[in-house]
Design a protein around this motif. Structure first.
Motif, PDB file in Angstrom:
ATOM      1  N   LEU A  86      -4.400  -3.315  -0.510  1.00  0.00           N
ATOM      2  CA  LEU A  86      -4.025  -4.501   0.561  1.00  0.00           C
ATOM      3  C   LEU A  86      -2.935  -5.373   0.333  1.00  0.00           C
ATOM      4  O   LEU A  86      -2.570  -5.603   0.987  1.00  0.00           O
ATOM      5  N   ILE A  87      -2.945  -5.787  -0.958  1.00  0.00           N
ATOM      6  CA  ILE A  87      -1.957  -6.672  -1.425  1.00  0.00           C
ATOM      7  C   ILE A  87      -0.549  -6.088  -1.130  1.00  0.00           C
ATOM      8  O   ILE A  87       0.242  -6.514  -0.727  1.00  0.00           O
ATOM      9  N   HIS A  88      -0.519  -5.043  -1.582  1.00  0.00           N
ATOM     10  CA  HIS A  88       0.728  -4.158  -1.810  1.00  0.00           C
ATOM     11  C   HIS A  88       1.427  -3.782  -0.192  1.00  0.00           C
ATOM     12  O   HIS A  88       2.494  -4.087  -0.169  1.00  0.00           O
ATOM     13  N   PHE A  89       0.388  -3.818   0.629  1.00  0.00           N
ATOM     14  CA  PHE A  89       0.729  -3.429   2.212  1.00  0.00           C
ATOM     15  C   PHE A  89       0.876  -4.581   3.128  1.00  0.00           C
ATOM     16  O   PHE A  89       0.881  -4.448   4.220  1.00  0.00           O
ATOM     17  N   GLY A  90       0.281  -5.683   2.486  1.00  0.00           N
ATOM     18  CA  GLY A  90       0.297  -7.088   3.167  1.00  0.00           C
ATOM     19  C   GLY A  90      -1.000  -7.005   4.299  1.00  0.00           C
ATOM     20  O   GLY A  90      -0.760  -7.461   5.337  1.00  0.00           O
ATOM     21  N   LEU A  91      -2.016  -6.524   3.811  1.00  0.00           N
ATOM     22  CA  LEU A  91      -3.272  -6.517   4.597  1.00  0.00           C
ATOM     23  C   LEU A  91      -4.403  -7.475   4.322  1.00  0.00           C
ATOM     24  O   LEU A  91      -4.539  -7.437   3.001  1.00  0.00           O
ATOM     25  N   LYS A  92      -5.018  -8.038   5.208  1.00  0.00           N
ATOM     26  CA  LYS A  92      -6.032  -8.956   4.822  1.00  0.00           C
ATOM     27  C   LYS A  92      -7.299  -8.044   4.477  1.00  0.00           C
ATOM     28  O   LYS A  92      -8.189  -8.266   3.613  1.00  0.00           O
ATOM     29  N   ASP A  93      -7.557  -6.967   5.432  1.00  0.00           N
ATOM     30  CA  ASP A  93      -8.733  -6.092   5.174  1.00  0.00           C
ATOM     31  C   ASP A  93      -8.055  -4.815   5.994  1.00  0.00           C
ATOM     32  O   ASP A  93      -7.325  -4.698   6.584  1.00  0.00           O
ATOM     33  N   LEU A  94      -9.254  -3.801   5.855  1.00  0.00           N
ATOM     34  CA  LEU A  94      -8.899  -2.369   6.380  1.00  0.00           C
ATOM     35  C   LEU A  94      -8.576  -2.365   7.827  1.00  0.00           C
ATOM     36  O   LEU A  94      -8.088  -1.502   8.597  1.00  0.00           O
ATOM     37  N   SER A  95      -9.180  -3.256   8.621  1.00  0.00           N
ATOM     38  CA  SER A  95      -9.442  -3.367  10.096  1.00  0.00           C
ATOM     39  C   SER A  95      -7.898  -3.668  10.520  1.00  0.00           C
ATOM     40  O   SER A  95      -7.648  -3.431  11.716  1.00  0.00           O
ATOM     41  N   GLU A  96      -7.138  -4.036   9.496  1.00  0.00           N
ATOM     42  CA  GLU A  96      -5.596  -4.143   9.980  1.00  0.00           C
ATOM     43  C   GLU A  96      -4.790  -3.141   9.916  1.00  0.00           C
ATOM     44  O   GLU A  96      -3.665  -2.997  10.207  1.00  0.00           O
ATOM     45  N   LEU A  97      -5.232  -1.794   9.443  1.00  0.00           N
ATOM     46  CA  LEU A  97      -4.584  -0.574   9.579  1.00  0.00           C
ATOM     47  C   LEU A  97      -4.090  -0.072  10.883  1.00  0.00           C
ATOM     48  O   LEU A  97      -5.154  -0.320  11.749  1.00  0.00           O
ATOM     49  N   PRO A  98      -2.964   0.540  11.199  1.00  0.00           N
ATOM     50  CA  PRO A  98      -2.844   0.697  12.569  1.00  0.00           C
ATOM     51  C   PRO A  98      -3.539   1.859  13.189  1.00  0.00           C
ATOM     52  O   PRO A  98      -4.001   2.923  12.250  1.00  0.00           O
ATOM     53  N   THR A  99      -3.994   2.041  14.152  1.00  0.00           N
ATOM     54  CA  THR A  99      -4.870   3.033  14.805  1.00  0.00           C
ATOM     55  C   THR A  99      -3.842   4.369  15.190  1.00  0.00           C
ATOM     56  O   THR A  99      -2.901   4.141  15.093  1.00  0.00           O
ATOM     57  N   LEU A 100      -4.375   5.331  15.577  1.00  0.00           N
ATOM     58  CA  LEU A 100      -3.738   6.537  15.857  1.00  0.00           C
ATOM     59  C   LEU A 100      -2.784   6.291  17.132  1.00  0.00           C
ATOM     60  O   LEU A 100      -1.617   6.760  17.133  1.00  0.00           O
ATOM     61  N   GLU A 101      -3.291   5.575  18.222  1.00  0.00           N
ATOM     62  CA  GLU A 101      -2.621   5.167  19.229  1.00  0.00           C
ATOM     63  C   GLU A 101      -1.346   4.246  19.028  1.00  0.00           C
ATOM     64  O   GLU A 101      -0.510   4.507  19.601  1.00  0.00           O
ATOM     65  N   GLU A 102      -1.496   3.329  18.087  1.00  0.00           N
ATOM     66  CA  GLU A 102      -0.469   2.516  17.700  1.00  0.00           C
ATOM     67  C   GLU A 102       0.722   3.580  17.127  1.00  0.00           C
ATOM     68  O   GLU A 102       2.049   3.287  17.318  1.00  0.00           O
ATOM     69  N   PHE A 103       0.207   4.312  15.988  1.00  0.00           N
ATOM     70  CA  PHE A 103       1.079   5.322  15.517  1.00  0.00           C
ATOM     71  C   PHE A 103       1.860   5.980  16.543  1.00  0.00           C
ATOM     72  O   PHE A 103       3.274   6.151  16.379  1.00  0.00           O
TER      73      PHE A 103
END
Length: 111
Positions: A86-103
């Motif tokens: 999370l720290i390495h990719f600058g995320l607060k939690d896993l809910s901030e991962l992009p969705t398939l639609e965002e990709f």
């Protein structure tokens, strides 16, 4: 951070080696991030390739942790992402991962 610690933190971040990852390691990390907790066999089923060395690299870099064992025959190890991920990719939690639609939007709808 406190201003008096700025120089020390800046020096630490400059000296910290980058977590360069191979394509196989990035693919494995993506599978773990989106499907965790996941076993090595499940990663193989998704990727279609062996992922043992990529997984070893991710464990060494502390981007992935052992999340326990699956309650099935053989009790395979479950893997999940770590706080370092999370720290390495600058995320607060896993809910901030992009969705398939965002990709798909980022790729110009080519997915």
């Amino acid at each position: 951070t406190r201003p008096e610690h700025h120089e020390y933190i800046h020096a630490y971040l400059k000296s910290k080696p980058g977590a360069r990852l191979s394509l196989a390691a990035l693919e494995t990390l993506a599978v773990i991030a989106y499907r965790q907790p996941v076993t090595l066999a499940e990663i193989l089923a998704i990727r279609g390739k062996k992922s043992t060395s990529a997984l070893r690299t991710l464990l060494e870099k502390k981007l992935v942790t052992i999340a326990g064992r699956k309650a099935t025959v053989g009790r395979p190890i479950l893997y999940g992402t770590s706080r370092e991920f999370l720290i390495h990719f600058g995320l607060k939690d896993l809910s901030e991962l992009p969705t398939l639609e965002e990709f798909a939007q980022m790729a110009g709808g080519q997915l």
